[in-house]
Motif scaffolding. Structure first.
Motif, PDB file in Angstrom:
ATOM      1  N   ASP A 156       0.004   1.022  16.007  1.00 41.64           N
ATOM      2  CA  ASP A 156       0.895   0.918  14.855  1.00 41.64           C
ATOM      3  C   ASP A 156       2.214   0.225  15.188  1.00 41.64           C
ATOM      4  O   ASP A 156       2.788  -0.459  14.349  1.00 41.64           O
ATOM      5  CB  ASP A 156       1.163   2.301  14.252  1.00 41.64           C
ATOM      6  N   GLU A 198       6.087  -0.588   2.690  1.00 43.51           N
ATOM      7  CA  GLU A 198       5.607   0.749   2.332  1.00 43.51           C
ATOM      8  C   GLU A 198       4.648   1.311   3.376  1.00 43.51           C
ATOM      9  O   GLU A 198       4.494   2.521   3.495  1.00 43.51           O
ATOM     10  CB  GLU A 198       4.884   0.728   0.973  1.00 43.51           C
ATOM     11  N   GLU A 199       3.979   0.472   4.122  1.00 43.66           N
ATOM     12  CA  GLU A 199       3.006   0.909   5.126  1.00 43.66           C
ATOM     13  C   GLU A 199       3.658   1.640   6.298  1.00 43.66           C
ATOM     14  O   GLU A 199       2.995   2.379   7.019  1.00 43.66           O
ATOM     15  CB  GLU A 199       2.206  -0.287   5.651  1.00 43.66           C
ATOM     16  N   ILE A 200       4.944   1.466   6.502  1.00 41.07           N
ATOM     17  CA  ILE A 200       5.645   2.071   7.635  1.00 41.07           C
ATOM     18  C   ILE A 200       5.553   3.591   7.608  1.00 41.07           C
ATOM     19  O   ILE A 200       5.395   4.226   8.649  1.00 41.07           O
ATOM     20  CB  ILE A 200       7.125   1.612   7.667  1.00 41.07           C
ATOM     21  N   ASP A 201       5.607   4.182   6.414  1.00 44.81           N
ATOM     22  CA  ASP A 201       5.581   5.640   6.302  1.00 44.81           C
ATOM     23  C   ASP A 201       4.344   6.272   6.933  1.00 44.81           C
ATOM     24  O   ASP A 201       4.412   7.371   7.468  1.00 44.81           O
ATOM     25  CB  ASP A 201       5.677   6.069   4.834  1.00 44.81           C
ATOM     26  N   GLY A 202       3.227   5.610   6.908  1.00 45.28           N
ATOM     27  CA  GLY A 202       1.987   6.165   7.443  1.00 45.28           C
ATOM     28  C   GLY A 202       1.713   5.801   8.893  1.00 45.28           C
ATOM     29  O   GLY A 202       0.654   6.149   9.422  1.00 45.28           O
ATOM     30  N   ASP A 250       2.092   5.715  13.065  1.00 48.69           N
ATOM     31  CA  ASP A 250       2.421   6.541  14.226  1.00 48.69           C
ATOM     32  C   ASP A 250       3.288   5.687  15.154  1.00 48.69           C
ATOM     33  O   ASP A 250       2.785   4.829  15.868  1.00 48.69           O
ATOM     34  CB  ASP A 250       1.140   6.974  14.938  1.00 48.69           C
TER      35      ASP A 250
END
Length: 102
Positions: free
Chosen positions: A25, A38-42, A44
């Protein structure tokens, strides 16, 4: 005393999480477009220490060293252990009334 144990437990859990993390990630983050924020929140990102992007497209990713983290984790876990000699000395000291017996 209880607070110290709780903090130590939390630190150990964070260290365990670093050891188990994978760099995938962090590498994905380096190449995300602005539209994909927005993908940063999910992701690791526990191994990620530093991320730099240069204006010419270069990327520098620094990750934590899981082996070094494991060594620190082992050292912390061993802190609570006492050697047989130390236990014997303490038992002798306590049996004689301790240091304050004089």
């Amino acid at each position: 005393m209880e607070r110290g144990r709780k903090e130590k437990k939390e630190v150990l859990e964070q260290m365990r999480r670093i050891v188990r993390s994978r760099p995938n990630d962090a590498v994905k983050l380096a190449f995300l477009d602005k539209e994909q924020v927005e993908e940063i929140d999910g992701m690791d990102l526990f191994l990620l220490s530093e991320l730099k992007r240069s204006g010419n497209g270069g990327v520098e990713v620094k990750l934590s060293d899981p082996l070094q983290t494991m060594e620190r984790l082992l050292a912390v876990l061993r802190e609570g252990e006492t050697s047989p000699a130390e236990s014997f000395y303490r038992a002798l000291e306590n049996g004689a009334g301790g240091k304050d017996a004089l």
